[in-house]
Design an enzyme around this catalytic site. Structure first.
Site, PDB file in Angstrom:
ATOM      1  N   HIS A  54      -9.266   1.266   5.298  1.00 43.51           N
ATOM      2  CA  HIS A  54      -7.947   1.409   5.935  1.00 43.51           C
ATOM      3  C   HIS A  54      -8.080   2.312   7.165  1.00 43.51           C
ATOM      4  CE1 HIS A  54      -3.775   2.467   6.639  1.00 43.51           C
ATOM      5  NE2 HIS A  54      -3.471   1.368   5.960  1.00 43.51           N
ATOM      6  N   GLY A  61       3.203   2.070  10.762  1.00 39.96           N
ATOM      7  CA  GLY A  61       4.186   3.140  10.590  1.00 39.96           C
ATOM      8  C   GLY A  61       4.952   3.475  11.851  1.00 39.96           C
ATOM      9  N   ASN A  99       0.868  -1.173   0.000  1.00 34.44           N
ATOM     10  CA  ASN A  99       0.000   0.000   0.000  1.00 34.44           C
ATOM     11  C   ASN A  99       0.907   1.226   0.000  1.00 34.44           C
ATOM     12  OD1 ASN A  99      -1.771   2.071   0.515  1.00 34.44           O
ATOM     13  ND2 ASN A  99      -2.351   1.386   2.573  1.00 34.44           N
ATOM     14  N   TRP A 100       0.953   1.911  -1.128  1.00 38.87           N
ATOM     15  CA  TRP A 100       1.897   3.032  -1.251  1.00 38.87           C
ATOM     16  C   TRP A 100       1.417   4.274  -0.520  1.00 38.87           C
ATOM     17  CZ3 TRP A 100       3.390   2.897  -7.212  1.00 38.87           C
ATOM     18  CH2 TRP A 100       4.014   1.670  -7.481  1.00 38.87           C
ATOM     19  N   LYS A 101       0.169   4.277  -0.092  1.00 38.55           N
ATOM     20  CA  LYS A 101      -0.417   5.445   0.571  1.00 38.55           C
ATOM     21  C   LYS A 101      -0.198   6.681  -0.317  1.00 38.55           C
ATOM     22  CE  LYS A 101       0.063   3.047   4.895  1.00 38.55           C
ATOM     23  NZ  LYS A 101       0.252   3.068   6.345  1.00 38.55           N
ATOM     24  N   GLU A 146      -6.349   4.643   8.185  1.00 35.44           N
ATOM     25  CA  GLU A 146      -6.133   6.072   7.924  1.00 35.44           C
ATOM     26  C   GLU A 146      -7.401   6.708   7.349  1.00 35.44           C
ATOM     27  OE1 GLU A 146      -2.542   5.459   5.691  1.00 35.44           O
ATOM     28  OE2 GLU A 146      -1.572   4.818   7.544  1.00 35.44           O
ATOM     29  N   GLY A 171       3.165  -1.143   4.185  1.00 37.31           N
ATOM     30  CA  GLY A 171       3.198   0.281   3.858  1.00 37.31           C
ATOM     31  C   GLY A 171       4.624   0.694   3.527  1.00 37.31           C
ATOM     32  N   GLY A 172       5.305   1.250   4.515  1.00 32.94           N
ATOM     33  CA  GLY A 172       6.650   1.822   4.322  1.00 32.94           C
ATOM     34  C   GLY A 172       7.609   0.921   3.555  1.00 32.94           C
ATOM     35  N   SER A 211       4.014  -2.345  10.132  1.00 29.83           N
ATOM     36  CA  SER A 211       5.473  -2.450  10.246  1.00 29.83           C
ATOM     37  C   SER A 211       6.015  -3.810   9.826  1.00 29.83           C
ATOM     38  CB  SER A 211       5.924  -2.074  11.667  1.00 29.83           C
ATOM     39  OG  SER A 211       5.542  -0.751  11.967  1.00 29.83           O
ATOM     40  N   GLU A 218      -4.873  -4.915  10.622  1.00 25.53           N
ATOM     41  CA  GLU A 218      -3.819  -3.928  10.829  1.00 25.53           C
ATOM     42  C   GLU A 218      -4.059  -3.221  12.168  1.00 25.53           C
ATOM     43  OE1 GLU A 218      -1.991  -2.675   6.794  1.00 25.53           O
ATOM     44  OE2 GLU A 218      -3.677  -1.364   7.198  1.00 25.53           O
TER      45      GLU A 218
HETATM   46  P1  13P Z   1       3.488   0.212   7.576  1.00 26.90           P
HETATM   47  O1  13P Z   1       3.960  -1.059   6.939  1.00 26.90           O
HETATM   48  O2  13P Z   1       4.219   1.435   7.097  1.00 26.90           O
HETATM   49  O3  13P Z   1       3.415   0.101   9.061  1.00 26.90           O
HETATM   50  O4  13P Z   1       1.972   0.432   7.063  1.00 26.90           O
HETATM   51  C1  13P Z   1       1.058  -0.593   7.197  1.00 26.90           C
HETATM   52  C2  13P Z   1      -0.182  -0.210   6.480  1.00 26.90           C
HETATM   53  O5  13P Z   1      -0.939   0.619   6.933  1.00 26.90           O
HETATM   54  C3  13P Z   1      -0.464  -0.868   5.192  1.00 26.90           C
HETATM   55  O6  13P Z   1      -1.748  -0.599   4.757  1.00 26.90           O
END
Ligand code: 13P
Length: 252
Positions: free
Chosen positions: A96, A174, A9-11, A98, A235-236, A214, A168
């Site tokens: 998600h 993150g 997920n590149w956000k 967020e 994510g990251g 993470s 999640e």
């Molecule tokens: P991180 O891997 O950066 O913690 O993000 C997880 C995430 O929210 C994937 O959707």
């Protein structure tokens, strides 16, 4: 047998040109690795066309990170399912944390998007997970149960093959804090049980449940070794091929 499903997920990262470059690199790396894993990337909306183009003919799935709950009309700033499908995008991440926390998306609102996506023939990755406050208050199961029951309301048993659930925990996103493989597995087992109660044993057993929060090259193997963890939503560490490839090839 559940095929591992690793997703990035590149956000709100990567312009169209950055996405195209990354996608070409990822494609080559994934083809060379020959991992028996389903791989997905979810770029921002405007980056999707460039990534789709770079991944044409590849097995890597391109997904959207969100979608409107209407098919068309006066909804400024929104993106309809038909627009995604026209680009060749048939998978969407919904709910998600967020979106839930920064944009106040409720379980009911997320459910309306889930139902529309399914009606449009799309696959959904439905995200669920508790905040630290909820976990510390002993509300983990209550929160997951509500997010799943409301999120999947009116999704029929036949349609469940289009649903993946991503667990999640919000406190692990993150932050560099990962749930222990044991804690994640027990949350996943609870999710599977909830789906079994709502549907049946076969559907629960076939359900892919990704862990997100993470996930990195150094913890993916221990997480994926757990019975109920079938994939990762990253994510990251999905933002560079160097970091993402070792997650995809966790089993090698
Ligand atoms: P991180 O891997 O950066 O913690 O993000 C997880 C995430 O929210 C994937 O959707």
């Amino acid at each position: 047998m559940r095929t591992p499903y690793i997703a990035g997920n590149w956000k709100m990262n990567m312009t169209p040109s950055e996405g195209a470059k990354y996608a070409a690199e990822l494609r080559k790396a994934v083809e060379d690795a020959k991992a028996d894993v389903k791989v997905m990337v979810a770029p921002p909306f405007v980056t999707i066309p460039a990534v789709v183009e770079a991944l044409k003919g590849s097995s890597i799935i391109v997904a959207a990170q969100n979608m409107a709950n209407h098919t068309s009309g006066a909804y400024t700033g929104e993106v309809a399912p038909a627009m995604l499908k026209d680009l060749g995008v048939n998978t969407v991440i919904l709910g998600h944390s967020e979106r839930r926390s920064y944009y106040a998306e409720s379980d009911e609102f997320i459910n309306s998007k889930v139902l529309l996506a399914i009606q449009e023939g799309m696959d959904v990755v439905l995200c669920v997970g508790e905040t630290l406050e909820e976990r510390e208050a002993g509300k983990l199961e209550e929160v997951l149960s509500r997010q799943i029951k409301v999120g999947l309301k009116d999704v029929s048993a036949d349609q469940m093959s289009h649903i993946t659930i991503a667990y999640e925990p919000v406190w692990a996103i993150g932050t560099g804090k990962t749930a222990t493989p044991e804690d994640a597995d027990s949350a996943h087992a609870f999710i599977r049980d909830t789906v079994k109660d709502l549907y049946n044993n076969d559907i629960a057993e076939n359900l892919i449940i990704q862990y997100g929060g993470s996930v990195k090259a150094n913890n993916v193997k221990a997480l994926m070794a757990k019975e109920n963890i079938d994939g990762a939503l990253v994510g990251g560490a999905s933002l560079s091929v160097d970091l993402f490839l070792p997650i995809i090839t966790f089993d090698k």
